[in-house]
Design an enzyme around this catalytic site. Sequence first.
Site, short mmCIF file in Angstrom:
data_model
loop_
_atom_site.label_atom_id
_atom_site.label_comp_id
_atom_site.label_asym_id
_atom_site.label_seq_id
_atom_site.Cartn_x
_atom_site.Cartn_y
_atom_site.Cartn_z
N ALA A 107 0.83 -1.21 0.00
CA ALA A 107 0.00 0.00 0.00
C ALA A 107 0.86 1.25 0.00
O ALA A 107 1.78 1.38 0.82
CB ALA A 107 -0.91 0.01 1.22
N THR A 125 11.21 1.01 -3.31
CA THR A 125 11.58 1.43 -4.66
C THR A 125 13.06 1.77 -4.76
O THR A 125 13.70 2.15 -3.77
CB THR A 125 10.75 2.69 -5.04
N ASP A 126 13.58 1.68 -5.98
CA ASP A 126 14.98 2.08 -6.22
C ASP A 126 15.15 3.60 -6.17
O ASP A 126 16.28 4.10 -6.09
CB ASP A 126 15.49 1.53 -7.56
N GLU A 127 14.02 4.34 -6.23
CA GLU A 127 14.13 5.81 -6.27
C GLU A 127 14.72 6.38 -4.99
O GLU A 127 15.15 7.53 -4.97
CB GLU A 127 12.77 6.45 -6.55
N TYR A 169 7.73 11.78 -3.39
CA TYR A 169 7.43 10.34 -3.37
C TYR A 169 8.61 9.55 -2.83
O TYR A 169 8.47 8.76 -1.89
CB TYR A 169 7.06 9.84 -4.78
N PRO A 223 9.72 18.57 -12.65
CA PRO A 223 10.66 19.24 -11.74
C PRO A 223 11.49 18.20 -10.97
O PRO A 223 10.95 17.19 -10.50
CB PRO A 223 9.74 19.99 -10.77
N SER A 240 1.88 6.12 -5.11
CA SER A 240 3.02 5.63 -5.89
C SER A 240 3.43 6.49 -7.08
O SER A 240 4.40 6.16 -7.76
CB SER A 240 2.71 4.21 -6.40
N SER A 251 9.28 10.03 0.78
CA SER A 251 8.34 9.33 1.67
C SER A 251 8.64 7.84 1.72
O SER A 251 8.53 7.21 2.78
CB SER A 251 6.88 9.59 1.24
N LYS A 252 9.04 7.26 0.60
CA LYS A 252 9.40 5.84 0.60
C LYS A 252 10.70 5.63 1.39
O LYS A 252 10.85 4.64 2.11
CB LYS A 252 9.55 5.31 -0.83
N LEU A 289 4.22 5.96 -17.26
CA LEU A 289 4.68 6.14 -18.65
C LEU A 289 4.10 5.12 -19.63
O LEU A 289 3.48 5.50 -20.63
CB LEU A 289 6.22 6.08 -18.70
P1 NAD Z 1 -0.54 1.49 -7.09
O1 NAD Z 1 -0.62 2.97 -6.95
O2 NAD Z 1 -0.98 0.85 -8.36
O3 NAD Z 1 -1.42 0.79 -5.93
C1 NAD Z 1 -1.36 1.21 -4.61
C2 NAD Z 1 -2.50 0.49 -3.86
O4 NAD Z 1 -2.42 0.88 -2.48
C3 NAD Z 1 -3.90 0.85 -4.36
O5 NAD Z 1 -4.68 -0.31 -4.46
C4 NAD Z 1 -4.43 1.78 -3.27
O6 NAD Z 1 -5.84 1.74 -3.15
C5 NAD Z 1 -3.74 1.22 -2.04
N1 NAD Z 1 -3.61 2.21 -0.95
C6 NAD Z 1 -3.17 3.48 -1.05
N2 NAD Z 1 -3.16 4.07 0.16
C7 NAD Z 1 -3.60 3.12 1.06
C8 NAD Z 1 -3.79 3.11 2.46
N3 NAD Z 1 -3.56 4.20 3.20
N4 NAD Z 1 -4.21 1.97 3.03
C9 NAD Z 1 -4.46 0.86 2.29
N5 NAD Z 1 -4.32 0.83 0.96
C10 NAD Z 1 -3.88 1.94 0.34
O7 NAD Z 1 0.95 1.11 -6.73
P2 NAD Z 1 1.87 -0.03 -7.35
O8 NAD Z 1 2.51 0.48 -8.57
O9 NAD Z 1 1.12 -1.30 -7.37
O10 NAD Z 1 3.01 -0.07 -6.22
C11 NAD Z 1 2.89 -0.96 -5.11
C12 NAD Z 1 4.09 -0.74 -4.19
O11 NAD Z 1 5.29 -1.01 -4.92
C13 NAD Z 1 4.24 0.69 -3.67
O12 NAD Z 1 4.68 0.63 -2.34
C14 NAD Z 1 5.30 1.31 -4.56
O13 NAD Z 1 6.01 2.31 -3.87
C15 NAD Z 1 6.17 0.10 -4.84
N6 NAD Z 1 6.92 0.13 -6.12
C16 NAD Z 1 6.25 0.38 -7.29
C17 NAD Z 1 6.97 0.33 -8.49
C18 NAD Z 1 6.31 0.58 -9.83
O14 NAD Z 1 6.99 0.67 -10.84
N7 NAD Z 1 4.98 0.67 -9.90
C19 NAD Z 1 8.33 0.04 -8.48
C20 NAD Z 1 8.98 -0.18 -7.25
C21 NAD Z 1 8.25 -0.15 -6.07
O1 DAU Z 2 11.74 3.25 -10.09
C1 DAU Z 2 10.60 2.73 -9.45
C2 DAU Z 2 9.49 3.73 -9.54
O2 DAU Z 2 9.05 3.75 -10.88
C3 DAU Z 2 8.31 3.42 -8.61
O3 DAU Z 2 8.76 3.49 -7.27
C4 DAU Z 2 7.16 4.41 -8.82
O4 DAU Z 2 6.06 4.03 -8.02
C5 DAU Z 2 6.77 4.35 -10.28
O5 DAU Z 2 5.78 5.32 -10.53
C6 DAU Z 2 7.99 4.62 -11.18
O6 DAU Z 2 8.44 6.00 -11.06
P1 DAU Z 2 8.86 6.85 -12.37
O7 DAU Z 2 8.71 8.27 -12.07
O8 DAU Z 2 10.15 6.37 -12.93
O9 DAU Z 2 7.69 6.31 -13.36
P2 DAU Z 2 6.74 7.08 -14.42
O10 DAU Z 2 6.03 6.00 -15.17
O11 DAU Z 2 5.94 8.15 -13.80
O12 DAU Z 2 7.81 7.75 -15.38
C7 DAU Z 2 8.78 6.98 -16.05
C8 DAU Z 2 9.65 7.94 -16.83
O13 DAU Z 2 8.87 8.51 -17.90
C9 DAU Z 2 10.15 9.12 -16.03
O14 DAU Z 2 11.46 9.47 -16.47
C10 DAU Z 2 9.18 10.25 -16.36
C11 DAU Z 2 8.80 9.94 -17.80
N1 DAU Z 2 7.44 10.35 -18.21
C12 DAU Z 2 6.39 9.94 -17.42
C13 DAU Z 2 5.11 10.31 -17.76
C14 DAU Z 2 3.94 9.89 -16.90
C15 DAU Z 2 7.25 11.07 -19.37
O15 DAU Z 2 8.20 11.40 -20.09
N2 DAU Z 2 5.96 11.41 -19.71
C16 DAU Z 2 4.88 11.08 -18.94
O16 DAU Z 2 3.73 11.46 -19.30
#
Ligand code: NAD
Ligand code: DAU
Length: 356
Positions: A80, A132-134, A158, A291, A83, A161-162, A198
């Site tokens: 949760a 996350t790797d961020e 973001y 930004p 993200s 906070s992580k 993206l």
């Molecule tokens: P997501 O945004 O798709 O899903 C987040 C889920 O958490 C949703 O179902 C939302 O309803 C739930 N949620 C939000 N706030 C909550 C709360 N207070 N209590 C209970 N549920 C809550 O996110 P995701 O992409 O599936 O990411 C899942 C986890 O993996 C996150 O912790 C994110 O930081 C981490 N992560 C994501 C990525 C990525 O590329 N998406 C990569 C690395 C790590």
């Molecule tokens: O690295 C792990 C992370 O990857 C997770 O922890 C995050 O939850 C997940 O959202 C993701 O973060 P990014 O910021 O890398 O993902 P995003 O898909 O938002 O963007 C990927 C790259 O694409 C980033 O360099 C920004 C760029 N981008 C994104 C959007 C939404 C664009 O150029 N145009 C766009 O409209």
Amino acid sequence: MILVTGGCGFIGSAFVLRWLKDQDEPILNLDLLTYAGHPGNLAAVANDPRYRFVRGDIGDMALVQDLLSQHRPRAILNFAAESHVDRSIAAPQAFVQTNVVGTVKLLQAAHAYWQSMPGDEAARFRFLHVSTDEVYGSLQASEPPFRETNAYEPNSPYSASKAASDHFVRAWHHTFGLPTVTTNCSNNYGPRQFPEKLIPLMIHNGLKGLPLPVYGDGQQVRDWLHVDDHCSGLRAVLDHGRVGETYNIGGRSERTNLQVVHAICAALDSLVPLAGGGSHARLITHVKDRPGHDRRYAIDDSKIAGELGWQPSITFDDGMRQTIQWYLANQDWVESVTSGAYRQWVEQQYGGRPGS
Ligand code: NAD
Ligand code: DAU
């Protein structure tokens, strides 16, 4: 049984589906159902007696304590979170509330529960925090990929906070002995990802003939990992990860954003040619940069590979093809999640951007 939080989101739902495919152990899903959570993601298992869903907040300690004493899970996996980086820039407060305060409350509830467990059960218990790797900040092109020993240098609200949540998980292990493991994963892609990120955004806009908004010069690099590979990595860490450790998980697939967008355009060109001909690439529109935009993320996965024998199994090309086909076959899913609130966000995020 195990408890997952955020199981209605992109990665959590992939994990739940896979869990129920792989074994009989029941799974309880606690999810607040924010804009990013969709119960429909788990429609296939909604009536499975091994699956139980509770709508609620990880920060609601009374609720979490009730669930823990009632269901007595042997592990908690915390997916949760808020993200999306762009949303954290527009409105950071929710990120502090869920990712930091929520995680701390979940740790407190987990700690009290863990202390009440008999010795052998307590020894087996795990709190797996999905991060996350961020948190490691941004790499120059010449720098080696992130290792678990890299210093934390989060740059966005973001990632800050992580990073804070990771530190609290570490502290709950170090100070209170809670058996935690943390994973730091790179960018995921695959089915059921909300079209604010993206890859699904580009597929969604490409299918509608809308501009494909590339931030800045599009030369930022991400290390793409298919969500199913992430889930198998989480499983390896849950089953065999060393308590108190952190594990990086990555896709061995570094790509610039422009490479990713061109790959999507090429796939769309062959699957759904534009009326009147031409490539979807003509929809690419460079817009104002994010930004504080991190330039490059990359993962050194030698720890998880060496200790746990895990490595990604889905190539970027295969994973992308499968993902685009999923979005094509599930247009109704996209329509259902991109309702009013989503359109409002798109207007706020992209409406005023020069060039968009
Ligand atoms: P997501 O945004 O798709 O899903 C987040 C889920 O958490 C949703 O179902 C939302 O309803 C739930 N949620 C939000 N706030 C909550 C709360 N207070 N209590 C209970 N549920 C809550 O996110 P995701 O992409 O599936 O990411 C899942 C986890 O993996 C996150 O912790 C994110 O930081 C981490 N992560 C994501 C990525 C990525 O590329 N998406 C990569 C690395 C790590
Ligand atoms: O690295 C792990 C992370 O990857 C997770 O922890 C995050 O939850 C997940 O959202 C993701 O973060 P990014 O910021 O890398 O993902 P995003 O898909 O938002 O963007 C990927 C790259 O694409 C980033 O360099 C920004 C760029 N981008 C994104 C959007 C939404 C664009 O150029 N145009 C766009 O409209």
